[in-house]
Design an enzyme around this catalytic site. Structure first.
Site, short mmCIF file in Angstrom:
data_model
loop_
_atom_site.label_atom_id
_atom_site.label_comp_id
_atom_site.label_asym_id
_atom_site.label_seq_id
_atom_site.Cartn_x
_atom_site.Cartn_y
_atom_site.Cartn_z
N ASP A 136 61.18 -115.81 -2.12
CA ASP A 136 61.47 -117.21 -2.41
C ASP A 136 60.95 -117.55 -3.81
OD1 ASP A 136 62.33 -119.79 -2.08
OD2 ASP A 136 61.24 -120.16 -0.22
N GLU A 142 62.31 -123.53 4.31
CA GLU A 142 61.57 -122.48 3.59
C GLU A 142 60.20 -122.27 4.22
OE1 GLU A 142 63.46 -122.84 -0.89
OE2 GLU A 142 61.73 -124.05 -0.37
C1 5RP Z 1 63.63 -125.06 -3.13
C2 5RP Z 1 62.43 -124.41 -3.67
C3 5RP Z 1 62.61 -123.46 -4.79
O1 5RP Z 1 62.12 -122.23 -4.43
C4 5RP Z 1 61.87 -123.98 -5.98
O2 5RP Z 1 62.33 -125.29 -6.24
C5 5RP Z 1 62.07 -123.11 -7.20
O3 5RP Z 1 63.40 -123.20 -7.58
P1 5RP Z 1 63.96 -122.49 -8.87
O4 5RP Z 1 63.87 -121.02 -8.63
O5 5RP Z 1 65.36 -123.01 -9.00
O6 5RP Z 1 63.09 -122.92 -10.04
O7 5RP Z 1 61.32 -124.60 -3.24
O8 5RP Z 1 63.30 -125.97 -2.13
#
Ligand code: 5RP
Length: 231
Positions: free
Chosen positions: A87, A110
């Site tokens: 993630d 998540e």
């Molecule tokens: C979504 C999240 C994403 O993992 C977080 O916002 C990071 O996103 P990105 O990789 O687009 O910067 O928590 O709910």
């Protein structure tokens, strides 16, 4: 190269490094966001070359992307336990590896997927590492019923909530809830703040991910650094 191109290169680098942790036969949690996008693309190409995995998704967007890449998906309840979840994060504290997530609005699924995973790997570009969490607005998912009351309580506690928008409309999560982004400033005690917010009836989840990330892969200027949670 534009600043955006450099950022995307970093995201891709971290994502592809994380995919190295995936082995044949695993159940893999797929996070959400623009960094995980690169991991899903890479997993898709490996699946087409013969990698045998099943995945659990954390958002509608991730489900659509994974399906378009030919990755087999099952529900979390079918999976029971996930071997590894990849993630992104919006902010990560260097020492503790605690983080803020939910910039993409998928924090609830998540967090549930992360808590069902034996190992959680986060992939970030170097700009997201901080000494103390709180620069990034803290997303809080709130059910629509009575949400003005929750907003008022957060405001009274000087947490400066702002209701997230999607154009002119209020943003809705995959569970049809709202997101309030809190402008907390530096958070000296993440557990205390998380507990205080979660005790407000109507709050579903916060974007504070405490003690969840096992490994954080940070991409910086063409290389990656792997940070491991201290035991
Ligand atoms: C979504 C999240 C994403 O993992 C977080 O916002 C990071 O996103 P990105 O990789 O687009 O910067 O928590 O709910």
């Amino acid at each position: 190269m534009s600043e955006q191109d450099v950022k995307n290169e970093e995201k891709k680098l971290a994502a592809e490094k994380a995919v190295e942790f995936i082995k044949d036969g695993m159940i893999v949690g797929l996070g959400s966001g623009t960094t995980v996008y690169f991991a899903i693309k890479k997993i898709g190409s490996l699946v087409r070359e013969g990698l045998n995995i099943i995945a659990v998704s954390t958002s509608v967007i991730t489900t659509e992307l994974a399906q378009s890449e030919g990755i087999n998906l099952i529900s979390l309840d079918e999976a029971e336990e996930i071997d590894v979840t990849i993630d992104g994060a919006d902010e990560v504290e260097k020492n503790s590896l605690n983080g803020i997530k939910g910039g993409g609005g998928a924090l609830l699924y998540e967090k549930i997927v992360a808590l069902s995973s034996k190992k959680n790997i986060w992939i970030v570009d170097s700009g997201k590492l901080v000494d103390v969490l709180g620069r990034y607005p803290l997303p809080v998912e709130v059910i629509p019923f009575g949400c003005k009351r929750v907003f008022k309580i957060l405001k009274e506690r000087k947490l400066d909530p702002v209701i997230r928008k999607n154009g002119n409309s209020d943003y809705k999560t995959d569970s049809d809830n709202y997101i309030f982004d809190l402008h907390t400033g530096e958070i000296p005690d993440v557990k205390k703040l998380n507990d205080e917010i979660k005790l407000i009836s109507g709050v579903v989840e916060t974007g504070l991910f405490i003690g969840i990330a096992d490994t954080v892969i940070v991409a910086r200027e063409g290389s990656t650094e792997v940070l491991e949670k201290k035991q």
